[in-house]
Scaffold this active site. Structure first.
Site, PDB file in Angstrom:
ATOM      1  N   PHE A 127       0.846  -1.190   0.000  1.00 17.28           N
ATOM      2  CA  PHE A 127       0.000   0.000   0.000  1.00 17.28           C
ATOM      3  C   PHE A 127       0.888   1.249   0.000  1.00 17.28           C
ATOM      4  CE2 PHE A 127      -2.964   3.143   1.795  1.00 17.28           C
ATOM      5  CZ  PHE A 127      -3.984   2.989   0.873  1.00 17.28           C
ATOM      6  N   ASP A 198       1.453  -5.131   8.369  1.00 16.19           N
ATOM      7  CA  ASP A 198       0.284  -4.256   8.243  1.00 16.19           C
ATOM      8  C   ASP A 198      -0.930  -5.171   8.093  1.00 16.19           C
ATOM      9  OD1 ASP A 198      -1.808  -2.615   7.392  1.00 16.19           O
ATOM     10  OD2 ASP A 198      -0.502  -1.308   6.220  1.00 16.19           O
ATOM     11  N   TYR A 223     -11.356   0.869  10.536  1.00 16.50           N
ATOM     12  CA  TYR A 223     -12.595   1.195   9.816  1.00 16.50           C
ATOM     13  C   TYR A 223     -12.944   0.243   8.684  1.00 16.50           C
ATOM     14  CZ  TYR A 223      -9.183   3.741   6.855  1.00 16.50           C
ATOM     15  OH  TYR A 223      -8.106   4.098   6.086  1.00 16.50           O
ATOM     16  N   LYS A 224     -12.181  -0.813   8.508  1.00 16.45           N
ATOM     17  CA  LYS A 224     -12.521  -1.799   7.478  1.00 16.45           C
ATOM     18  C   LYS A 224     -13.345  -2.915   8.110  1.00 16.45           C
ATOM     19  CE  LYS A 224      -8.224  -0.662   5.012  1.00 16.45           C
ATOM     20  NZ  LYS A 224      -8.793   0.249   4.014  1.00 16.45           N
ATOM     21  N   ARG A 372     -12.462  -3.876  -7.352  1.00 16.13           N
ATOM     22  CA  ARG A 372     -12.201  -4.597  -6.110  1.00 16.13           C
ATOM     23  C   ARG A 372     -13.511  -4.884  -5.388  1.00 16.13           C
ATOM     24  NH1 ARG A 372      -8.427  -2.384  -1.233  1.00 16.13           N
ATOM     25  NH2 ARG A 372     -10.147  -0.912  -1.137  1.00 16.13           N
TER      26      ARG A 372
END
Length: 413
Positions: A127, A198, A223-224, A372
């Site tokens: 990322f 991560d 928040y995922k 995605r």
């Protein structure tokens, strides 16, 4: 390729042991949500909990709530709850700051633990914020540190005695490829290097056992899959064996051994508490705890099993129904190598995703060409998978994806 006849997906939904959890989320009618890997859905309990904090704890009890409602304990209390999802021992995990800030703290701490080594090893498809943070830290230290990028299949061979830290995202955001955490960590340990994981696309979606793998440091997102809300605080994990040696680059007042002694010089707190920096964001923490509590009520084994079934089925349906339309599945097909998402490449990926969203099927787009789709087993039904693929088939066949409004680039993709 095996051609599928439409399965009785309603039957799968009826026997799904996770089906009752869907009722604990406030999902809009007529929407198929396949983007919980980017922003989790709203738990029904969150609004009432946040309202309680606002109206009673903040509104009525004001500043006394730091003691009366033990606000100061939230980073550690929620950290320990998240720790149960990632194979951490109590006292190893704290919540606060963003994933990027926690990554900076963890990476700087890891580099300091390996003086004399100058390589931070990662992959080019990691990322971007992870790579940017590493570049920035190397420039800030100005001691010759280098961010070295190699392809995923070359990571193990690249872990040499030059490497201070191997910095990897457990599940790749763009492809869904999942690393073998235990294998990579063991390879790093044998070479005298540390590993910083991560877990942004792992926590709450796939089984994680940091201590079982012998990992060193980790960060993750709130928040995922944890459903903590937009911009929810992230978490930082440091293995207990490093607590006596690790030093943090950001030495804020709440990381002090005695914050309210207001001493002039910094003395680090014991354990993971030294990872705290500033005042905890109480409203955000209250929201996050609601999402974490739901995950703790579920079985991560059942979550993983359903995720694998759903993602495999979705990929098969795309191959069955969209043959000849230019789609290519880029996520691994092997269960052990895939996170909880299916990523599909198409040269017109952006307008296709915008057309899907306009029809109530919400995924997201990652440049240059990836559609995605995330699978959140607690609230995603099997029947919705067929419906989503059917909508995709319709917009490809009638070319509604090619309308001008779907090509217009929004700020967030």
């Amino acid at each position: 390729m095996t051609v599928l006849i439409r399965p009785d997906l309603a039957a799968l939904d009826r026997i799904d042991p996770l089906r009752p959890f869907r009722d604990r989320f406030a999902l809009p009618q007529g929407v198929i949500y396949l983007d919980g890997n980017s922003l989790g859905a709203l738990p029904r309990a969150t609004a009432a909990r946040v309202a309680q904090v606002i109206e009673a704890e903040w509104g009525r009890d004001l500043i006394t709530s730091w003691n009366k409602h033990d606000w100061m304990a939230l980073p550690g209390r929620i950290g320990d709850k998240i720790g149960r999802l990632i194979g951490a021992a109590p006292g190893e995990t704290m919540v606060g700051d963003s994933t990027s800030v926690n990554l900076f703290k963890a990476l700087a701490a890891a580099v300091r633990l390996k003086p004399g080594r100058r390589i931070i090893l990662s992959e080019p498809a990691n990322f971007p914020t992870d790579l940017y943070i590493a570049e920035g830290l190397a420039a800030l230290l100005a001691e010759g540190h280098e961010l070295r990028l190699v392809e995923p299949d070359a990571i193990e061979a690249a872990i040499t005695d030059e490497v201070a830290v191997v910095m990897l995202t457990h599940v790749n955001y763009r492809t869904g490829r999942m690393y073998d955490m235990a294998r990579i960590t063991a390879k790093a340990r044998d070479a005298g290097a540390l590993v910083l994981w991560d877990l942004a696309h792992s926590t709450g979606a796939v089984p994680v056992d940091l201590n079982g793998a012998g990992a060193d440091l980790a960060v993750g997102c709130g928040y995922k899959y944890l459903n903590g809300g937009p911009g929810a605080p992230a978490f930082l994990w440091v293995a207990e064996r490093w607590h006596g040696e690790v030093t943090m680059p950001l030495t804020g007042w709440l990381g002090h051994a005695a914050p309210f002694a207001f001493e002039t010089r910094f003395r680090p707190a014991t354990g993971i508490a030294r990872g705290l920096v500033g005042t905890p964001p109480i409203l955000s923490l209250a929201a996050l705890e609601c999402g974490v509590d739901i995950l703790l009520d579920a079985s991560i084994a059942e979550i993983r099993a359903k995720s694998l079934r759903q993602s495999a089925l979705f990929a098969q349906l795309i191959e069955q129904e969209l043959a000849g339309h230019g789609f290519a599945i880029v996520s691994p097909r092997e269960d052990g190598a895939r996170g909880s998402q299916v990523c599909v490449a198409h040269e017109h990926g952006y307008p296709i995703m915008q057309a899907l969203i306009a029809r109530g099927v919400i995924g997201d787009f990652r440049a240059p060409d990836i559609l995605r789709f995330g699978f959140t087993p607690l609230y995603l039904g099997y029947g919705e998978l067929w419906d989503a693929v059917w909508v995709l088939k319709e917009i490809m066949e009638d070319r509604s994806w090619d309308r001008p409004e779907h090509h217009a680039r929004a700020r967030v993709t």
